[in-house]
Design a protein around this motif. Structure first.
Motif, PDB file in Angstrom:
ATOM      1  N   ASP A  85       0.313  -6.124   3.530  1.00 15.02           N
ATOM      2  CA  ASP A  85      -0.437  -5.040   3.747  1.00 15.02           C
ATOM      3  C   ASP A  85      -0.222  -4.194   4.849  1.00 15.02           C
ATOM      4  N   ASP A  86       0.480  -2.832   4.673  1.00 19.14           N
ATOM      5  CA  ASP A  86       1.025  -1.895   5.675  1.00 19.14           C
ATOM      6  C   ASP A  86       0.263  -1.892   6.558  1.00 19.14           C
ATOM      7  N   ARG A  87      -0.950  -2.121   6.978  1.00 17.66           N
ATOM      8  CA  ARG A  87      -2.210  -2.048   7.797  1.00 17.66           C
ATOM      9  C   ARG A  87      -1.941  -3.227   8.989  1.00 17.66           C
ATOM     10  N   ILE A  88      -1.512  -4.269   8.517  1.00 15.51           N
ATOM     11  CA  ILE A  88      -1.069  -5.369   9.255  1.00 15.51           C
ATOM     12  C   ILE A  88       0.033  -5.207  10.215  1.00 15.51           C
ATOM     13  N   PRO A  89      -0.192  -5.185  11.715  1.00 18.78           N
ATOM     14  CA  PRO A  89       0.818  -4.809  12.687  1.00 18.78           C
ATOM     15  C   PRO A  89       1.947  -5.990  12.718  1.00 18.78           C
ATOM     16  N   LEU A 205      -9.130 -10.749   1.929  1.00 15.44           N
ATOM     17  CA  LEU A 205      -9.606 -11.687   2.891  1.00 15.44           C
ATOM     18  C   LEU A 205     -10.764 -11.140   3.739  1.00 15.44           C
ATOM     19  N   ASP A 206     -11.405 -10.024   3.322  1.00 12.09           N
ATOM     20  CA  ASP A 206     -12.681  -9.620   3.968  1.00 12.09           C
ATOM     21  C   ASP A 206     -12.468  -9.282   5.237  1.00 12.09           C
ATOM     22  N   LEU A 207     -11.151  -8.589   5.425  1.00 12.11           N
ATOM     23  CA  LEU A 207     -10.791  -8.135   7.088  1.00 12.11           C
ATOM     24  C   LEU A 207     -10.784  -6.798   6.879  1.00 12.11           C
ATOM     25  N   THR A 208     -11.004  -6.113   8.129  1.00 10.14           N
ATOM     26  CA  THR A 208     -10.765  -4.650   8.258  1.00 10.14           C
ATOM     27  C   THR A 208      -9.557  -4.314   9.338  1.00 10.14           C
ATOM     28  N   GLU A 209      -9.063  -3.174   9.118  1.00 15.60           N
ATOM     29  CA  GLU A 209      -7.848  -2.544   9.802  1.00 15.60           C
ATOM     30  C   GLU A 209      -8.385  -3.031  11.642  1.00 15.60           C
ATOM     31  N   ASP A 210      -9.733  -2.788  11.898  1.00 22.34           N
ATOM     32  CA  ASP A 210      -9.894  -2.698  13.222  1.00 22.34           C
ATOM     33  C   ASP A 210      -9.883  -4.323  13.666  1.00 22.34           C
ATOM     34  N   GLU A 211     -10.188  -5.218  12.853  1.00 18.67           N
ATOM     35  CA  GLU A 211     -10.057  -6.593  13.164  1.00 18.67           C
ATOM     36  C   GLU A 211      -8.725  -7.336  13.263  1.00 18.67           C
ATOM     37  N   VAL A 212      -7.624  -6.273  12.988  1.00 20.69           N
ATOM     38  CA  VAL A 212      -6.419  -7.105  13.286  1.00 20.69           C
ATOM     39  C   VAL A 212      -5.517  -6.072  14.106  1.00 20.69           C
TER      40      VAL A 212
END
Length: 255
Positions: A85-89, A205-212
């Protein structure tokens, strides 16, 4: 025994690194399994063959990382998971949190990974992950023996040897010397094409961009400055030493 191997795809160690405008150029570059992760894959497959169970590969990265996972499947692992996912830094804290979210639902008996990745070299992810999972952790192991519900490991410790006994489940990272990774065989490569391969995104994974969000921010990326040519000092020993000391004091300013 349920085992999970943490994997990363990295530059081939023989590749030349080119940086343009603060970004590493990937065009035409050969990518491989992170060399230390190969030891983890091999150890997990050997333990599976000895004790039974399963070996699941987990990698977090771009779609191209599928190639490394396929190679590890050909080495004998049973299934693979790619979290892409490109949103995961590209940050150790964020990566650890995503891996924790996945592994906390899997409840593995043993988690293995490489001592560190050759691209970033931080060696943080496994330690952070073990802490989040609340399981014991030992790094840089060169021997692993499973005895029922415990594991005995040998690990490098500043040129010395430590022997530790830890309860399972536990997380270990592999050092060179743990084993000799096998080469994928042709039958293994053919079987790998039919093995389960799942791809997840943050939503899965029920994660949002803010959570990572990353815990660190990279401000600049540059190559080290090129080393200047060395200087040969000639003459009699006493004269050469005197000139060397003078250069170290006036030019290099190290004394």
């Amino acid at each position: 025994m349920k085992m999970v191997v943490l994997m990363k795809q990295t530059f081939d160690t023989e590749e030349k690194i080119v940086v343009k405008q603060g970004t590493i150029v990937e065009d035409g570059v050969k990518f491989v399994i992170n060399p230390y992760d190969e030891y983890a894959v091999e150890e997990a497959v050997k333990l599976r063959d000895e004790f039974g169970g399963s070996v699941t590969l987990v990698s977090l990265g771009p779609s191209r990382a599928a190639e490394a996972l396929r190679t590890a499947l050909a080495m004998g692992a049973d299934e693979a998971v790619l979290i892409s996912d490109d949103r995961i830094p590209d940050d150790e804290y964020a990566v650890s949190k995503v891996l924790y979210t996945y592994l906390s639902k899997e409840n593995p008996d043993l988690v293995l990974g490489g001592n560190f990745s050759v691209d970033r070299g931080s060696g943080q992810v496994a330690i952070r992950l073990a802490n989040m999972l609340s399981i014991p952790h030992a790094a840089s192991i060169t021997k692993l023996t499973i005895n029922g519900t415990t594991a005995e490991v040998h690990r490098d410790a500043e040129g010395d040897l430590e022997i530790l006994t830890l309860p399972l489940p536990a997380l270990f990272t592999a050092q060179q010397g743990l084993n000799e990774p096998r080469y994928p065989s042709l039958p293994g490569i053919m079987k790998a094409k039919k093995k389960p391969f799942k791809t997840y995104t943050l939503e899965d994974l029920d994660l949002t961009e803010d959570e990572v969000k990353p815990a660190t921010k990279q401000t600049i990326l540059t190559l080290p400055p090129e080393r200047s040519a060395g200087q040969i000092i000639k003459g009699e020993p006493a004269e050469a030493v005197s000139e060397l000391v003078s250069l170290l004091r006036t030019k290099s300013k190290v004394i």
